[in-house]
Design an enzyme around this catalytic site. Structure first.
Site, short mmCIF file in Angstrom:
data_model
loop_
_atom_site.label_atom_id
_atom_site.label_comp_id
_atom_site.label_asym_id
_atom_site.label_seq_id
_atom_site.Cartn_x
_atom_site.Cartn_y
_atom_site.Cartn_z
N TYR A 147 0.86 -1.19 0.00
CA TYR A 147 0.00 0.00 0.00
C TYR A 147 0.89 1.24 0.00
O TYR A 147 1.84 1.31 -0.77
CB TYR A 147 -0.99 -0.05 1.17
CG TYR A 147 -2.20 0.81 0.95
CD1 TYR A 147 -3.04 0.58 -0.14
CD2 TYR A 147 -2.49 1.86 1.80
CE1 TYR A 147 -4.13 1.38 -0.38
CE2 TYR A 147 -3.60 2.67 1.57
CZ TYR A 147 -4.41 2.43 0.48
OH TYR A 147 -5.50 3.23 0.24
N LYS A 163 -19.71 -20.39 -10.51
CA LYS A 163 -19.02 -20.13 -11.77
C LYS A 163 -17.56 -19.76 -11.49
O LYS A 163 -16.64 -20.18 -12.19
CB LYS A 163 -19.71 -19.00 -12.52
CG LYS A 163 -19.51 -19.03 -14.02
CD LYS A 163 -20.36 -20.09 -14.66
CE LYS A 163 -20.26 -20.02 -16.17
NZ LYS A 163 -21.14 -20.99 -16.82
#
Length: 434
Positions: free
Chosen positions: A45, A100
């Site tokens: 970060y 999926k």
């Protein structure tokens, strides 16, 4: 407790957390970089993350180098046509979309994020998906009802710079086309001489018909809930009109006479033994894909015609038409060449790859998974098994090659031989061999 109730209970428990460190559902975030020291935190970060941001600002293509974009697919649905459940809404469809994602990861190591949209408005769906598309390497549209799904996909393909693929349309088309290719070879027939019947004019039926046309089939009789789609009807949308024939056939019984192939995408027990007996004299083929029960079961069809070649959507019969043979591997190939779209040629390449693999000797572990020893090219084996990891190598490389040939691949100087080796290593990894 009945088997059905027992399975229902097991399925519900499967979707719940198993421990205090587990999460509900089937997917979660997997970190690919460590974040256990001050230095790693600073790179993950602020302030270190600014460097890839600035590089991408200068060259958007570097998002493929510094982010997960190149291995990330959005599974997008509005919940209007969920499996065999119909319009159950976006949130109720979320378990399917998560599923999926499981298949993407399990069969092709593609990361997927499910996104359920609480709107049925075509323009709004297109606007939302187009606005977020560049965050992903591809968009998998899922379980969106026809005919809206056609317009949504068509317009998004024009707008987006990443592949957009509605699996409910094209997955079944790719796999049944592969089976049809092999039956044509086995029978010596020509595509242009075939009579094909498609029962069901929804998303999959229209897409299958279009793909059969690409293969060279000219005579396609399509049926919807009102019967044969013919030129005398005035109730057809623009997609059905493309299949309106000048014919006296009105019923399924009429249409199936002398048919070489029948594709069922409708409901159980529509096809009778007498209809099967009326089909063409040589190697007729039926793909009865209604779920959970097909339009006709293989035992009934074979009793009527011992020479019939039949596949269903079920895993307990031979020649399973399973979309997991298509969409994960198609996206794998498209992502790896950074394709901007999935072309008709790429879909046909996937079909040819599946047809070719069905002619190869079947590994023993695949036979064991099916409890069969008779898996060799022929009436009972015209489509590869979903458990055959070679599907990844065959289909992904064929799709990547077709993308390069069609000029939609961003990657230049692509080494196909090295790519096939990489795919084989990935297949072995997914199979637990390395």
């Amino acid at each position: 407790m009945s088997d059905k109730l027992s399975f229902q209970k097991e399925s519900l428990e499967y979707h719940r957390a198993k421990s205090e460190f587990d999460t509900n559902g089937k997917t979660a975030t997997l970190l690919t970089k460590p974040c256990t020291t001050q230095e790693e935190l600073s790179m993950a970060y602020s302030p270190g993350v600014a460097y890839p941001c600035l590089e991408i600002q200068k060259d958007a293509e570097l998002a493929y180098e510094y982010t997960n974009k190149g291995n990330l697919v959005a599974v997008v649905s509005d919940g209007t046509a969920v499996l065999g459940l119909g319009d159950i809404g976006p949130l109720a469809g979320k378990p399917v979309m998560e599923g999926k994602g499981v298949l993407f990861k399990s069969f092709a190591n593609v990361d997927a994020v499910d996104i359920e949209l609480n709107t049925k408005d075509t323009d709004e769906i297109i606007k939302i998906v187009a606005a977020m598309a560049d965050s992903f390497g591809g968009i998998n549209l899922e379980d969106i009802s026809a005919p809206r799904c056609f317009e949504i996909e068509e317009r998004l393909k024009e707008i987006c710079n990443v592949p957009v693929f509605h699996d409910d349309q094209h997955g079944t088309a790719v796999i049944t086309t592969a089976g049809l290719m092999n039956v044509i070879e086995m029978s010596g027939k020509k595509a242009e001489d075939l009579k094909v019947v498609v029962i069901g004019a929804g998303a999959a039926g229209i897409a299958c018909g279009n793909m059969y046309k690409e293969l060279g089939v000219k005579n396609i009789t399509m049926l919807d809930s009102k019967g044969v789609i013919h030129s005398g009807r005035d109730d057809l949308n623009k997609y059905k009109k493309l299949f309106a024939l000048d014919t006296d056939d009105r019923t399924l019984e009429d249409a199936m006479k002398n048919a070489d192939m029948v594709l069922g995408l409708s409901q159980a027990d529509l096809i009778t033994p007498e209809m099967v007996q009326s089909m063409s004299d040589t190697n007729p083929i039926i793909f009865a894909c209604a779920n959970p029960n097909p339009e006709i079961t293989p035992p009934v069809a074979k009793e009527a015609r011992p020479d019939i070649i039949i596949g269903t959507g079920r895993s307990d019969y031979a020649n399973q038409v399973n979309n997991v043979l298509g969409f994960p591997q198609i996206f794998r190939g498209a992502l790896d060449v950074r394709a901007t779209k999935i072309t008709e040629n790429m879909k046909l390449a996937a079909s040819r790859a599946l047809a070719a693999l069905a002619k190869e000797p079947v590994p023993q572990n695949v036979k064991k998974a099916h409890h069969r020893e008779d898996m060799e090219f022929g009436h009972e084996y015209i489509i590869p098994s979903p458990f055959d990891r070679r599907v990844l190598v065959y289909v992904a490389s064929a799709v990547a090659q077709a993308a390069i040939e069609d000029g939609v691949a961003r990657v230049k100087d692509f080494d196909m031989d090295a790519y096939k080796i990489k795919l084989q290593r990935l297949a072995d990894h997914l199979d637990g061999k390395i």
